[in-house]
Design a protein around this motif. Structure first.
Motif, PDB file in Angstrom:
ATOM      1  N   ILE A  63      37.234  43.755  58.972  1.00 55.67           N
ATOM      2  CA  ILE A  63      38.661  43.935  58.706  1.00 55.67           C
ATOM      3  C   ILE A  63      39.431  43.967  60.025  1.00 55.67           C
ATOM      4  O   ILE A  63      40.492  43.358  60.156  1.00 55.67           O
ATOM      5  CB  ILE A  63      38.926  45.226  57.884  1.00 55.67           C
ATOM      6  N   ASN A  64      38.903  44.664  61.005  1.00 52.14           N
ATOM      7  CA  ASN A  64      39.572  44.758  62.302  1.00 52.14           C
ATOM      8  C   ASN A  64      39.796  43.369  62.904  1.00 52.14           C
ATOM      9  O   ASN A  64      40.862  43.081  63.442  1.00 52.14           O
ATOM     10  CB  ASN A  64      38.758  45.647  63.252  1.00 52.14           C
ATOM     11  N   VAL A  65      38.813  42.496  62.776  1.00 53.11           N
ATOM     12  CA  VAL A  65      38.955  41.121  63.272  1.00 53.11           C
ATOM     13  C   VAL A  65      39.970  40.361  62.422  1.00 53.11           C
ATOM     14  O   VAL A  65      40.823  39.641  62.951  1.00 53.11           O
ATOM     15  CB  VAL A  65      37.596  40.395  63.307  1.00 53.11           C
ATOM     16  N   PHE A  66      39.897  40.521  61.102  1.00 56.98           N
ATOM     17  CA  PHE A  66      40.866  39.871  60.215  1.00 56.98           C
ATOM     18  C   PHE A  66      42.300  40.230  60.604  1.00 56.98           C
ATOM     19  O   PHE A  66      43.217  39.429  60.457  1.00 56.98           O
ATOM     20  CB  PHE A  66      40.654  40.287  58.757  1.00 56.98           C
ATOM     21  N   GLU A  67      42.491  41.462  61.080  1.00 60.92           N
ATOM     22  CA  GLU A  67      43.824  41.939  61.440  1.00 60.92           C
ATOM     23  C   GLU A  67      44.209  41.607  62.879  1.00 60.92           C
ATOM     24  O   GLU A  67      45.222  42.093  63.378  1.00 60.92           O
ATOM     25  CB  GLU A  67      43.923  43.446  61.192  1.00 60.92           C
ATOM     26  N   GLY A  68      43.374  40.808  63.549  1.00 59.73           N
ATOM     27  CA  GLY A  68      43.702  40.362  64.903  1.00 59.73           C
ATOM     28  C   GLY A  68      43.066  41.166  66.013  1.00 59.73           C
ATOM     29  O   GLY A  68      43.288  40.896  67.188  1.00 59.73           O
ATOM     30  N   GLY A  69      42.252  42.159  65.662  1.00 60.72           N
ATOM     31  CA  GLY A  69      41.594  42.981  66.669  1.00 60.72           C
ATOM     32  C   GLY A  69      40.269  42.380  67.118  1.00 60.72           C
ATOM     33  O   GLY A  69      39.888  41.278  66.716  1.00 60.72           O
ATOM     34  N   ASN A  70      39.585  43.124  67.942  1.00 58.59           N
ATOM     35  CA  ASN A  70      38.281  42.706  68.452  1.00 58.59           C
ATOM     36  C   ASN A  70      37.169  43.136  67.507  1.00 58.59           C
ATOM     37  O   ASN A  70      37.347  44.041  66.698  1.00 58.59           O
ATOM     38  CB  ASN A  70      38.025  43.329  69.830  1.00 58.59           C
ATOM     39  N   LEU A  71      36.021  42.516  67.666  1.00 64.82           N
ATOM     40  CA  LEU A  71      34.831  42.945  66.939  1.00 64.82           C
ATOM     41  C   LEU A  71      34.220  44.091  67.737  1.00 64.82           C
ATOM     42  O   LEU A  71      33.619  43.878  68.783  1.00 64.82           O
ATOM     43  CB  LEU A  71      33.840  41.786  66.785  1.00 64.82           C
ATOM     44  N   GLU A  72      34.416  45.299  67.258  1.00 64.86           N
ATOM     45  CA  GLU A  72      34.044  46.497  68.012  1.00 64.86           C
ATOM     46  C   GLU A  72      32.804  47.188  67.471  1.00 64.86           C
ATOM     47  O   GLU A  72      32.336  48.156  68.058  1.00 64.86           O
ATOM     48  CB  GLU A  72      35.222  47.474  68.026  1.00 64.86           C
ATOM     49  N   ILE A  73      32.278  46.727  66.349  1.00 62.19           N
ATOM     50  CA  ILE A  73      31.119  47.383  65.752  1.00 62.19           C
ATOM     51  C   ILE A  73      29.848  46.977  66.491  1.00 62.19           C
ATOM     52  O   ILE A  73      29.769  45.909  67.088  1.00 62.19           O
ATOM     53  CB  ILE A  73      31.009  47.065  64.248  1.00 62.19           C
ATOM     54  N   LYS A  74      28.868  47.853  66.436  1.00 62.41           N
ATOM     55  CA  LYS A  74      27.572  47.617  67.071  1.00 62.41           C
ATOM     56  C   LYS A  74      26.481  47.960  66.062  1.00 62.41           C
ATOM     57  O   LYS A  74      26.541  49.004  65.412  1.00 62.41           O
ATOM     58  CB  LYS A  74      27.395  48.519  68.298  1.00 62.41           C
ATOM     59  N   ASP A  75      25.499  47.085  65.938  1.00 68.77           N
ATOM     60  CA  ASP A  75      24.400  47.313  64.998  1.00 68.77           C
ATOM     61  C   ASP A  75      23.778  48.696  65.177  1.00 68.77           C
ATOM     62  O   ASP A  75      23.429  49.358  64.200  1.00 68.77           O
ATOM     63  CB  ASP A  75      23.319  46.246  65.158  1.00 68.77           C
ATOM     64  N   GLN A  76      23.635  49.133  66.421  1.00 70.26           N
ATOM     65  CA  GLN A  76      22.968  50.406  66.702  1.00 70.26           C
ATOM     66  C   GLN A  76      23.685  51.608  66.096  1.00 70.26           C
ATOM     67  O   GLN A  76      23.085  52.668  65.929  1.00 70.26           O
ATOM     68  CB  GLN A  76      22.803  50.600  68.210  1.00 70.26           C
ATOM     69  N   PHE A  77      24.958  51.455  65.743  1.00 66.71           N
ATOM     70  CA  PHE A  77      25.719  52.566  65.162  1.00 66.71           C
ATOM     71  C   PHE A  77      25.921  52.426  63.653  1.00 66.71           C
ATOM     72  O   PHE A  77      26.550  53.278  63.029  1.00 66.71           O
ATOM     73  CB  PHE A  77      27.093  52.694  65.834  1.00 66.71           C
ATOM     74  N   SER A  78      25.380  51.386  63.066  1.00 68.08           N
ATOM     75  CA  SER A  78      25.685  51.069  61.676  1.00 68.08           C
ATOM     76  C   SER A  78      25.039  52.006  60.653  1.00 68.08           C
ATOM     77  O   SER A  78      25.355  51.925  59.468  1.00 68.08           O
ATOM     78  CB  SER A  78      25.305  49.622  61.363  1.00 68.08           C
ATOM     79  N   PHE A  79      24.156  52.875  61.102  1.00 64.45           N
ATOM     80  CA  PHE A  79      23.557  53.868  60.204  1.00 64.45           C
ATOM     81  C   PHE A  79      23.885  55.298  60.645  1.00 64.45           C
ATOM     82  O   PHE A  79      23.252  56.245  60.211  1.00 64.45           O
ATOM     83  CB  PHE A  79      22.038  53.685  60.110  1.00 64.45           C
ATOM     84  N   ASP A  80      24.877  55.454  61.505  1.00 63.74           N
ATOM     85  CA  ASP A  80      25.246  56.772  62.034  1.00 63.74           C
ATOM     86  C   ASP A  80      26.140  57.544  61.060  1.00 63.74           C
ATOM     87  O   ASP A  80      27.272  57.907  61.363  1.00 63.74           O
ATOM     88  CB  ASP A  80      25.938  56.634  63.393  1.00 63.74           C
ATOM     89  N   LEU A  81      25.612  57.793  59.903  1.00 59.62           N
ATOM     90  CA  LEU A  81      26.330  58.512  58.859  1.00 59.62           C
ATOM     91  C   LEU A  81      26.443  59.991  59.223  1.00 59.62           C
ATOM     92  O   LEU A  81      25.429  60.644  59.466  1.00 59.62           O
ATOM     93  CB  LEU A  81      25.569  58.371  57.533  1.00 59.62           C
ATOM     94  N   PRO A  82      27.665  60.521  59.263  1.00 59.78           N
ATOM     95  CA  PRO A  82      27.798  61.972  59.441  1.00 59.78           C
ATOM     96  C   PRO A  82      27.168  62.685  58.245  1.00 59.78           C
ATOM     97  O   PRO A  82      27.106  62.122  57.147  1.00 59.78           O
ATOM     98  CB  PRO A  82      29.308  62.197  59.475  1.00 59.78           C
ATOM     99  N   PRO A  83      26.697  63.910  58.433  1.00 55.09           N
ATOM    100  CA  PRO A  83      26.071  64.623  57.319  1.00 55.09           C
ATOM    101  C   PRO A  83      26.997  64.722  56.105  1.00 55.09           C
ATOM    102  O   PRO A  83      28.194  64.950  56.239  1.00 55.09           O
ATOM    103  CB  PRO A  83      25.795  66.020  57.885  1.00 55.09           C
ATOM    104  N   ILE A  84      26.415  64.526  54.948  1.00 54.64           N
ATOM    105  CA  ILE A  84      27.135  64.720  53.684  1.00 54.64           C
ATOM    106  C   ILE A  84      26.537  65.955  53.033  1.00 54.64           C
ATOM    107  O   ILE A  84      25.349  65.982  52.716  1.00 54.64           O
ATOM    108  CB  ILE A  84      27.014  63.483  52.772  1.00 54.64           C
ATOM    109  N   GLU A  85      27.390  66.966  52.865  1.00 57.47           N
ATOM    110  CA  GLU A  85      26.908  68.254  52.367  1.00 57.47           C
ATOM    111  C   GLU A  85      27.666  68.735  51.144  1.00 57.47           C
ATOM    112  O   GLU A  85      27.558  69.900  50.765  1.00 57.47           O
ATOM    113  CB  GLU A  85      26.998  69.283  53.503  1.00 57.47           C
ATOM    114  N   SER A  86      28.431  67.828  50.529  1.00 53.64           N
ATOM    115  CA  SER A  86      29.175  68.217  49.327  1.00 53.64           C
ATOM    116  C   SER A  86      29.554  66.978  48.530  1.00 53.64           C
ATOM    117  O   SER A  86      29.569  65.857  49.059  1.00 53.64           O
ATOM    118  CB  SER A  86      30.446  68.985  49.691  1.00 53.64           C
ATOM    119  N   GLN A  87      29.893  67.194  47.272  1.00 47.63           N
ATOM    120  CA  GLN A  87      30.362  66.106  46.415  1.00 47.63           C
ATOM    121  C   GLN A  87      31.653  65.514  46.984  1.00 47.63           C
ATOM    122  O   GLN A  87      31.861  64.313  46.956  1.00 47.63           O
ATOM    123  CB  GLN A  87      30.566  66.615  44.984  1.00 47.63           C
TER     124      GLN A  87
END
Length: 156
Positions: A63-87
């Motif tokens: 989406i960021n690229v679609f909106e004219g921005g740079n490709l800022e994502i990195k594969d190494q961070f693609s599973f860095d989910l913050p803890p989910i501790e509630s519904q």
């Protein structure tokens, strides 16, 4: 139907409302998953929450690229989910996922077909078309995993 309209339709099918390829979609599969199920680890498999975060991470990056921005994502961070501790935290992730999915499809529909053959962010990533197709295929891959993990969770 234009090429971008067809791609947007395929994208929505896997994420939001389709039944054609897999007879299901992310929204259907995740609609009855509780936060406890979403974070339950089975052996070495990723959790449902991790896979949801992972796909949303890539959607947001594109989406960021679609909106004219740079490709800022990195594969190494693609599973860095913050803890989910509630519904609520799980529902917040899902809400972000649905909004990003719809935004991706809407932005795609606004593109001229000619954009599909243009370089996506950097020549090494190929064209817009290649990356959009890749996002759809990547989503189906992880949708299959989520479907199997749900079945495994029921057998616990």
């Amino acid at each position: 139907m234009s090429s971008v309209s067809q791609l947007a339709k395929r994208f929505r099918e896997v994420l939001l409302d389709g039944l054609w390829i897999a007879n299901t979609n992310f929204k259907d599969q995740l609609s009855d998953v509780s936060w406890e199920q979403a974070v339950t680890k089975i052996d070495s498999l990723n959790t449902i929450a991790m896979l949801t975060f992972h796909i949303d991470y890539y959607i947001a990056g594109i989406i960021n690229v679609f909106e004219g921005g740079n490709l800022e994502i990195k594969d190494q961070f693609s599973f860095d989910l913050p803890p989910i501790e509630s519904q609520k935290q799980w529902e917040d992730l899902l809400d972000k996922f649905w909004k990003n999915s719809e935004k991706f499809a809407a932005l795609l529909e606004q593109m001229p077909d000619s954009k599909l053959d243009e370089v996506f962010a950097d020549e090494k990533y190929g064209t817009y078309c290649r990356n959009i197709d890749g996002m759809i295929e990547h989503s189906y891959y992880h949708l299959g995993q989520i479907t199997l993990i749900k079945k495994l969770l029921k057998s616990l």
